[in-house]
Design a protein around this motif. Structure first.
Motif, mmCIF file in Angstrom:
data_model
loop_
_atom_site.group_PDB
_atom_site.id
_atom_site.type_symbol
_atom_site.label_atom_id
_atom_site.label_comp_id
_atom_site.label_asym_id
_atom_site.label_seq_id
_atom_site.Cartn_x
_atom_site.Cartn_y
_atom_site.Cartn_z
ATOM 1 N N ILE A 34 0.992 -1.240 0.116
ATOM 2 C CA ILE A 34 0.119 0.092 0.243
ATOM 3 C C ILE A 34 1.016 1.172 -0.122
ATOM 4 C CG2 ILE A 34 -1.545 1.227 1.235
ATOM 5 C CD1 ILE A 34 -3.046 -0.842 0.046
ATOM 6 N N ALA A 35 1.822 1.262 0.779
ATOM 7 C CA ALA A 35 3.004 2.616 0.766
ATOM 8 C C ALA A 35 3.372 2.893 -0.366
ATOM 9 C CB ALA A 35 4.101 2.088 1.931
ATOM 10 N N LYS A 79 -6.587 3.365 14.223
ATOM 11 C CA LYS A 79 -6.888 2.265 15.362
ATOM 12 C C LYS A 79 -7.101 2.826 16.638
ATOM 13 C CE LYS A 79 -4.942 -1.811 17.240
ATOM 14 N NZ LYS A 79 -3.884 -2.911 17.396
ATOM 15 N N SER A 80 -6.578 4.039 17.112
ATOM 16 C CA SER A 80 -6.615 4.538 18.415
ATOM 17 C C SER A 80 -7.741 5.543 18.484
ATOM 18 C CB SER A 80 -5.352 5.500 18.748
ATOM 19 O OG SER A 80 -5.070 6.577 17.850
ATOM 20 N N ASP A 81 -7.997 6.160 17.217
ATOM 21 C CA ASP A 81 -9.216 7.093 17.426
ATOM 22 C C ASP A 81 -9.707 7.350 15.916
ATOM 23 O OD1 ASP A 81 -11.180 9.109 17.633
ATOM 24 O OD2 ASP A 81 -10.021 10.264 19.109
ATOM 25 N N SER A 82 -10.698 6.559 15.383
ATOM 26 C CA SER A 82 -10.875 6.601 13.952
ATOM 27 C C SER A 82 -11.653 7.972 13.722
ATOM 28 C CB SER A 82 -11.855 5.493 13.474
ATOM 29 O OG SER A 82 -12.878 5.554 14.437
ATOM 30 N N LEU A 96 -7.582 4.481 2.627
ATOM 31 C CA LEU A 96 -7.275 3.156 3.150
ATOM 32 C C LEU A 96 -8.322 2.413 3.739
ATOM 33 C CD1 LEU A 96 -4.132 4.720 5.771
ATOM 34 C CD2 LEU A 96 -3.732 3.383 3.655
ATOM 35 N N ALA A 97 -9.283 3.106 4.203
ATOM 36 C CA ALA A 97 -10.479 2.304 4.629
ATOM 37 C C ALA A 97 -11.017 1.483 3.333
ATOM 38 C CB ALA A 97 -11.560 3.146 4.961
ATOM 39 N N ASN A 98 -10.848 1.910 2.094
ATOM 40 C CA ASN A 98 -11.228 1.140 0.988
ATOM 41 C C ASN A 98 -10.144 0.198 0.590
ATOM 42 O OD1 ASN A 98 -13.793 2.477 0.593
ATOM 43 N ND2 ASN A 98 -12.695 4.103 -0.657
ATOM 44 N N ALA A 99 -8.955 0.516 0.668
ATOM 45 C CA ALA A 99 -7.828 -0.385 0.269
ATOM 46 C C ALA A 99 -7.718 -1.513 1.231
ATOM 47 C CB ALA A 99 -6.422 0.443 -0.008
ATOM 48 N N LEU A 100 -7.658 -1.356 2.381
ATOM 49 C CA LEU A 100 -7.605 -2.345 3.637
ATOM 50 C C LEU A 100 -8.823 -2.808 4.204
ATOM 51 C CD1 LEU A 100 -4.279 -0.772 5.151
ATOM 52 C CD2 LEU A 100 -4.270 -2.799 3.529
ATOM 53 N N ASN A 101 -9.984 -2.277 3.610
ATOM 54 C CA ASN A 101 -11.161 -3.078 3.952
ATOM 55 C C ASN A 101 -11.439 -2.814 5.587
ATOM 56 O OD1 ASN A 101 -13.905 -4.202 3.743
ATOM 57 N ND2 ASN A 101 -13.047 -6.134 4.156
ATOM 58 N N ILE A 102 -11.095 -1.589 5.878
ATOM 59 C CA ILE A 102 -11.189 -0.877 7.232
ATOM 60 C C ILE A 102 -12.448 -0.635 7.535
ATOM 61 C CG2 ILE A 102 -10.254 0.387 9.087
ATOM 62 C CD1 ILE A 102 -7.731 0.422 7.528
#
Length: 278
Positions: A34-35, A79-82, A96-102
């Motif tokens: 991803i980076a 992770k600490s405070d979305s 990132l939410a779309n790329a990593l399914n977060i």
């Protein structure tokens, strides 16, 4: 019996350890992947592994900056405070939410007051690239100027148009100082958001420059990502370099959020005319 039990425990522990190691390697490989994606590198404005924006409020990984470290720190913030992460870096977090399914449980754009104010006042229903022709008598305009124009219906139901431009101000008439400041030291960069009719009057009517507008064929998601990222940039300090990080450079990188292949046009120096050609 005891020996067999001990062997079974050791074997189970080895399997668990192997699973954890495999998961860690998989996560590290995913972060590396991803980076190095064009959109992530554009979101953090990395060029040849160097940070073009060095504001500590924009880069979380300073003083140990790298694209991978910046991704790791951003994921830690999510992770600490979305909600805080979303309000601070809406473009990064959305990508990132779309790329990593977060799953951003409970995090909403509507709960980010300053960002929501920007969205309400500066709609992105349509997006254009605007090129103002050169003025040879002006050092700051001899290559022309390029910026984005966002238009649409605002929260009051009115049709509005806004210029979104990156520029610097020249405060010296000393040619030698200007060259050093603009190419080596860098000059304060400003990102402005203002009604388009003011720029139209300035460039066309006052300075007698030609204005060329190019409407962009973008999806709603692409326009939203650019809108979010422009808001991120409007909150930070940037340094303007005439040859490497000027209005054309930033405009090209903004367009790359929608069309990553356009970065193939990037070189050491990018002029406004280069963007039009691209």
């Amino acid at each position: 019996m005891l020996s067999n039990t001990l062997k079974s425990c050791i074997h189970a522990a080895f399997l668990i350890s192997s699973i954890f190691i495999s998961q860690a390697r998989a996560e590290a490989n995913e972060i590396t992947r991803i980076a190095n994606t064009p959109i992530w590198l554009t979101l953090i404005h990395s060029w040849h592994s160097n940070a073009q924006i060095t504001d500590a409020s924009f880069l979380l990984s300073l003083p140990n900056y790298s694209a991978a470290n910046e991704l790791t720190e951003t994921l830690a913030l999510i992770k600490s405070d979305s909600q805080a992460a979303l309000c601070r870096f809406p473009a990064r977090v959305t990508y990132l939410a779309n790329a990593l399914n977060i799953r951003l449980t409970g995090a909403q754009i509507e709960l980010c007051p300053e960002l929501q104010k920007f969205i309400n006042h500066v709609p992105f229903d349509a997006l254009d690239v605007v090129y103002a022709s050169e003025v040879l008598s002006s050092a700051s305009s001899m290559m022309g100027h390029i910026f984005l124009k966002a238009s649409g219906v605002n929260f009051k139901g009115n049709l509005v148009e806004h210029s979104l431009a990156y520029f610097t101000e020249i405060d010296t008439l000393n040619p030698a100082k200007l060259i050093v400041d603009s190419t080596i030291k860098g000059m304060p960069g400003f990102f402005s958001v203002r009604p388009f009719h003011k720029d139209k009057a300035q460039y066309r009517d006052t300075e007698s420059r030609n204005l060329w507008q190019f409407k962009l064929d973008l999806s709603s998601a692409q326009k939203t990502l650019i809108q979010y990222h422009l808001w991120e940039l409007n909150q930070i300090n940037m340094t303007y370099y005439f040859q490497s990080f000027n209005c054309a450079t930033l405009t090209l990188e903004l367009l790359a959020l929608a069309k990553p292949n356009i970065m193939s046009e990037r070189s050491i120096f990018v002029s406004p005319a280069d963007i039009v050609k691209a």
